[in-house]
Design a protein around this motif. Structure first.
Motif, PDB file in Angstrom:
ATOM      1  N   GLY A 133       0.824  -1.204   0.000  1.00  0.00           N
ATOM      2  CA  GLY A 133       0.000   0.000   0.000  1.00  0.00           C
ATOM      3  C   GLY A 133       0.862   1.258   0.000  1.00  0.00           C
ATOM      4  O   GLY A 133       1.680   1.448   0.897  1.00  0.00           O
ATOM      5  N   ALA A 153       0.233   6.337   4.867  1.00  0.00           N
ATOM      6  CA  ALA A 153       0.826   5.540   5.952  1.00  0.00           C
ATOM      7  C   ALA A 153       2.014   4.728   5.432  1.00  0.00           C
ATOM      8  O   ALA A 153       3.095   4.734   6.037  1.00  0.00           O
ATOM      9  CB  ALA A 153      -0.223   4.614   6.564  1.00  0.00           C
ATOM     10  N   GLU A 172       1.677  -1.462  -4.717  1.00  0.00           N
ATOM     11  CA  GLU A 172       0.418  -0.707  -4.741  1.00  0.00           C
ATOM     12  C   GLU A 172      -0.492  -1.277  -5.832  1.00  0.00           C
ATOM     13  O   GLU A 172      -0.073  -1.396  -6.978  1.00  0.00           O
ATOM     14  CB  GLU A 172       0.708   0.778  -4.984  1.00  0.00           C
ATOM     15  N   ARG A 230      -6.199   6.946  -0.356  1.00  0.00           N
ATOM     16  CA  ARG A 230      -7.375   7.809  -0.162  1.00  0.00           C
ATOM     17  C   ARG A 230      -7.047   9.295  -0.242  1.00  0.00           C
ATOM     18  O   ARG A 230      -7.906  10.130   0.013  1.00  0.00           O
ATOM     19  CB  ARG A 230      -8.040   7.451   1.175  1.00  0.00           C
ATOM     20  N   PHE A 286      -8.784  17.950   2.679  1.00  0.00           N
ATOM     21  CA  PHE A 286      -7.810  18.798   3.375  1.00  0.00           C
ATOM     22  C   PHE A 286      -7.300  17.956   4.531  1.00  0.00           C
ATOM     23  O   PHE A 286      -7.800  16.857   4.777  1.00  0.00           O
ATOM     24  CB  PHE A 286      -8.465  20.097   3.900  1.00  0.00           C
ATOM     25  N   ILE A 301      -1.223  -7.485  -3.966  1.00  0.00           N
ATOM     26  CA  ILE A 301      -0.676  -8.641  -3.252  1.00  0.00           C
ATOM     27  C   ILE A 301      -1.846  -9.489  -2.741  1.00  0.00           C
ATOM     28  O   ILE A 301      -2.737  -8.970  -2.062  1.00  0.00           O
ATOM     29  CB  ILE A 301       0.245  -8.191  -2.099  1.00  0.00           C
ATOM     30  N   ASP A 340      -4.546   4.307   8.940  1.00  0.00           N
ATOM     31  CA  ASP A 340      -5.429   5.128   9.780  1.00  0.00           C
ATOM     32  C   ASP A 340      -6.266   4.301  10.757  1.00  0.00           C
ATOM     33  O   ASP A 340      -6.582   4.757  11.856  1.00  0.00           O
ATOM     34  CB  ASP A 340      -6.316   6.057   8.925  1.00  0.00           C
ATOM     35  N   VAL A 390      -5.853  11.963   7.763  1.00  0.00           N
ATOM     36  CA  VAL A 390      -4.553  11.900   7.081  1.00  0.00           C
ATOM     37  C   VAL A 390      -3.436  11.936   8.125  1.00  0.00           C
ATOM     38  O   VAL A 390      -2.473  11.154   8.067  1.00  0.00           O
ATOM     39  CB  VAL A 390      -4.418  13.104   6.106  1.00  0.00           C
TER      40      VAL A 390
HETATM   41  P1  FAD Z   1      -4.940   4.295   2.168  1.00  0.00           P
HETATM   42  O1  FAD Z   1      -4.776   5.669   1.672  1.00  0.00           O
HETATM   43  O2  FAD Z   1      -6.224   3.593   1.912  1.00  0.00           O
HETATM   44  O3  FAD Z   1      -3.727   3.432   1.569  1.00  0.00           O
HETATM   45  C1  FAD Z   1      -3.750   2.034   1.503  1.00  0.00           C
HETATM   46  C2  FAD Z   1      -3.224   1.641   0.111  1.00  0.00           C
HETATM   47  O4  FAD Z   1      -3.109   0.221   0.041  1.00  0.00           O
HETATM   48  C3  FAD Z   1      -4.161   2.051  -1.019  1.00  0.00           C
HETATM   49  O5  FAD Z   1      -3.438   2.836  -1.955  1.00  0.00           O
HETATM   50  C4  FAD Z   1      -4.621   0.727  -1.625  1.00  0.00           C
HETATM   51  O6  FAD Z   1      -4.813   0.797  -3.023  1.00  0.00           O
HETATM   52  C5  FAD Z   1      -3.453  -0.182  -1.263  1.00  0.00           C
HETATM   53  N1  FAD Z   1      -3.786  -1.597  -1.162  1.00  0.00           N
HETATM   54  C6  FAD Z   1      -4.808  -2.169  -0.455  1.00  0.00           C
HETATM   55  N2  FAD Z   1      -4.755  -3.514  -0.547  1.00  0.00           N
HETATM   56  C7  FAD Z   1      -3.667  -3.793  -1.317  1.00  0.00           C
HETATM   57  C8  FAD Z   1      -3.085  -5.024  -1.770  1.00  0.00           C
HETATM   58  N3  FAD Z   1      -3.608  -6.213  -1.456  1.00  0.00           N
HETATM   59  N4  FAD Z   1      -1.967  -4.952  -2.557  1.00  0.00           N
HETATM   60  C9  FAD Z   1      -1.429  -3.750  -2.895  1.00  0.00           C
HETATM   61  N5  FAD Z   1      -1.948  -2.567  -2.492  1.00  0.00           N
HETATM   62  C10 FAD Z   1      -3.043  -2.599  -1.718  1.00  0.00           C
HETATM   63  N6  FAD Z   1      -8.809  12.727   6.206  1.00  0.00           N
HETATM   64  C11 FAD Z   1      -8.537  13.990   6.587  1.00  0.00           C
HETATM   65  O7  FAD Z   1      -7.606  14.207   7.373  1.00  0.00           O
HETATM   66  N7  FAD Z   1      -9.252  15.044   6.084  1.00  0.00           N
HETATM   67  C12 FAD Z   1     -10.265  14.871   5.169  1.00  0.00           C
HETATM   68  O8  FAD Z   1     -10.873  15.846   4.688  1.00  0.00           O
HETATM   69  C13 FAD Z   1     -10.590  13.543   4.781  1.00  0.00           C
HETATM   70  N8  FAD Z   1     -11.591  13.322   3.906  1.00  0.00           N
HETATM   71  C14 FAD Z   1     -11.788  12.069   3.423  1.00  0.00           C
HETATM   72  C15 FAD Z   1     -12.743  11.876   2.432  1.00  0.00           C
HETATM   73  C16 FAD Z   1     -12.949  10.622   1.868  1.00  0.00           C
HETATM   74  C17 FAD Z   1     -13.986  10.436   0.807  1.00  0.00           C
HETATM   75  C18 FAD Z   1     -12.139   9.520   2.319  1.00  0.00           C
HETATM   76  C19 FAD Z   1     -12.307   8.174   1.690  1.00  0.00           C
HETATM   77  C20 FAD Z   1     -11.204   9.707   3.317  1.00  0.00           C
HETATM   78  C21 FAD Z   1     -11.010  10.974   3.885  1.00  0.00           C
HETATM   79  N9  FAD Z   1     -10.058  11.201   4.892  1.00  0.00           N
HETATM   80  C22 FAD Z   1      -9.805  12.476   5.312  1.00  0.00           C
HETATM   81  C23 FAD Z   1      -9.291  10.092   5.485  1.00  0.00           C
HETATM   82  C24 FAD Z   1      -7.884   9.952   4.868  1.00  0.00           C
HETATM   83  O9  FAD Z   1      -7.972  10.036   3.476  1.00  0.00           O
HETATM   84  C25 FAD Z   1      -7.306   8.604   5.296  1.00  0.00           C
HETATM   85  O10 FAD Z   1      -7.337   8.513   6.705  1.00  0.00           O
HETATM   86  C26 FAD Z   1      -5.850   8.377   4.840  1.00  0.00           C
HETATM   87  O11 FAD Z   1      -5.623   8.841   3.528  1.00  0.00           O
HETATM   88  C27 FAD Z   1      -5.567   6.880   4.957  1.00  0.00           C
HETATM   89  O12 FAD Z   1      -4.237   6.590   4.566  1.00  0.00           O
HETATM   90  P2  FAD Z   1      -3.700   5.100   4.649  1.00  0.00           P
HETATM   91  O13 FAD Z   1      -2.329   5.110   4.065  1.00  0.00           O
HETATM   92  O14 FAD Z   1      -3.893   4.580   6.029  1.00  0.00           O
HETATM   93  O15 FAD Z   1      -4.697   4.223   3.738  1.00  0.00           O
END
Ligand code: FAD
Length: 340
Positions: A9, A13, A32, A40, A57, A128, A315, A322
């Motif tokens: 991913g 994070a 990815e 997200r 944001f 994966i 998250d 974020v």
């Molecule tokens: P993700 O960004 O989901 O990253 C995980 C990655 O893993 C993804 O790219 C996915 O494609 C990849 N993945 C999953 N399974 C596999 C696999 N088997 N093999 C390879 N890759 C894989 N937060 C704020 O702070 N402010 C906001 O205004 C806000 N608005 C939001 C609005 C929406 C509509 C959404 C959906 C979220 C929002 N958030 C907001 C929350 C924020 O976007 C997330 O908390 C943060 O981006 C999560 O990051 P992450 O790296 O934990 O997960």
């Protein structure tokens, strides 16, 4: 020899974790499933406009994240936004000023994740599907049955329901922890127009974003009022309330977009006509936001580590923002580097 890590991913994070390990001298490879990094924090380029379809944001509360955000600010990757924020309650608009520090990616949300991915080994369009352990090291298999590795460590940042499937054959304790983290869905829609929107009475024409206290909507952002996008035409991102998204999970994306736009239209005077729509669409985020209240034991834990080199972050292990996702990956990176 340098320790090796596979990170599943390339959202914020995974990238935060990768940066710490890379700086500590580890050999890191990110996998990815999408065509690029961001998760997200992604944006969509339409003919008429670039719209952010995930995070709109982010806020800054924690000191470590503040230091990081300052480097993004200096590099021109983010700018303060929104600072003209409104709230709609019972279809009536009120100016909202809470003084909180908020930023948006410039000229799109994905500018931040794209920057963080620079110089790192990143395999895109690579989902994966399983992990195997042999002689104390990990091999990953992707959807095309290609094998990757071996690696000393595997970090999984996929939302917990997806992470659970990967860890279950290897670590029942981690799999059980995943079960406690519920990720709720959210519909995101966008609409582009050939003219600027008319505004509600008493609302400044340069309003940037609006939060909703009730109804199907929870947030509407004007993409053309975000930093670096002043040249593009009127384009809204409309985010649905989580409960509404759950109730309309299987609805067609165009119907979702039209329903959300109708809900927004209702907050304007009856005599106001919307300009002509040039593009409309929607994206269903099945795992949009962790329900930290349901997470029980996981609350305030940044990540999960197992003795055999598996680790989980994202998250879901910390909170719905974020900033939480970044901190979760950053802290896991430091914990792994210190354990070596
Ligand atoms: P993700 O960004 O989901 O990253 C995980 C990655 O893993 C993804 O790219 C996915 O494609 C990849 N993945 C999953 N399974 C596999 C696999 N088997 N093999 C390879 N890759 C894989 N937060 C704020 O702070 N402010 C906001 O205004 C806000 N608005 C939001 C609005 C929406 C509509 C959404 C959906 C979220 C929002 N958030 C907001 C929350 C924020 O976007 C997330 O908390 C943060 O981006 C999560 O990051 P992450 O790296 O934990 O997960």
């Amino acid at each position: 020899t340098r320790p090796t890590a596979a990170i599943i991913g390339a959202g914020i994070a995974g990238l935060a974790c990768a940066r710490v390990l890379d700086e500590a001298g580890w050999r890191v490879t990110l996998f990815e499933k999408s065509r690029g990094p961001g998760g997200r924090m992604t944006s969509r380029s339409l003919a008429a406009a670039t719209v952010d379809i995930g995070a709109q944001f982010f806020s800054v509360r924690h000191e470590a994240f503040r230091r990081e955000a300052e480097t993004w600010l200096k590099a021109g990757l983010i700018a303060p936004w929104p600072w003209k924020l409104w709230r709609v309650t019972n279809d009536s608009w009120h100016y909202r000023h809470d003084g909180r520090e908020r930023y948006a990616g410039k000229p799109r949300m994905s500018a931040v994740t794209r920057h963080l991915s620079r110089g790192l080994a990143l395999e895109v369009s690579c989902r994966i599907v399983s992990l195997a352990r042999d002689n104390g090291r990990w091999t990953l298999q992707d959807q095309a049955r290609q094998h990757h590795g071996p690696f000393d460590h595997v970090v999984i940042t996929a939302p917990s329901p997806q992470a659970q499937g990967l860890v279950a054959p290897h670590d029942s304790r981690l799999a059980e922890a995943c079960e406690g983290v519920i990720q709720r869905p959210c519909w995101a829609a966008w609409a582009c127009f050939d003219q600027p929107l008319a505004t509600a009475p008493g609302v400044s024409p340069d309003w940037q974003a609006v939060m909703f206290s009730d109804g199907p909507l929870r947030f509407v952002a004007r993409n053309d009022h975000k930093p670096g996008r002043e040249q593009q035409g009127e384009s809204l991102t409309l985010l649905a309330r989580l409960e509404w998204s759950e109730a309309h999970l299987e609805m067609h994306e165009t119907s979702v977009a039209n329903s959300l736009l109708t809900a927004f239209r209702k907050t304007l005077p009856d005599t106001t006509a919307l300009p002509a729509i040039t593009a409309i669409g929607g994206h269903r985020w099945r795992y949009a936001q962790p329900d930290v209240f349901a997470a029980g034991e996981a609350i305030n834990r940044d990540y999960r580590l197992s003795a055999n080199g598996l680790a989980l972050c994202g998250d879901g292990w910390r909170g719905p923002r974020v900033e939480d996702a970044w901190l979760s990956g950053h802290h896991l990176g430091h914990a792994l580097a210190a354990s070596d």
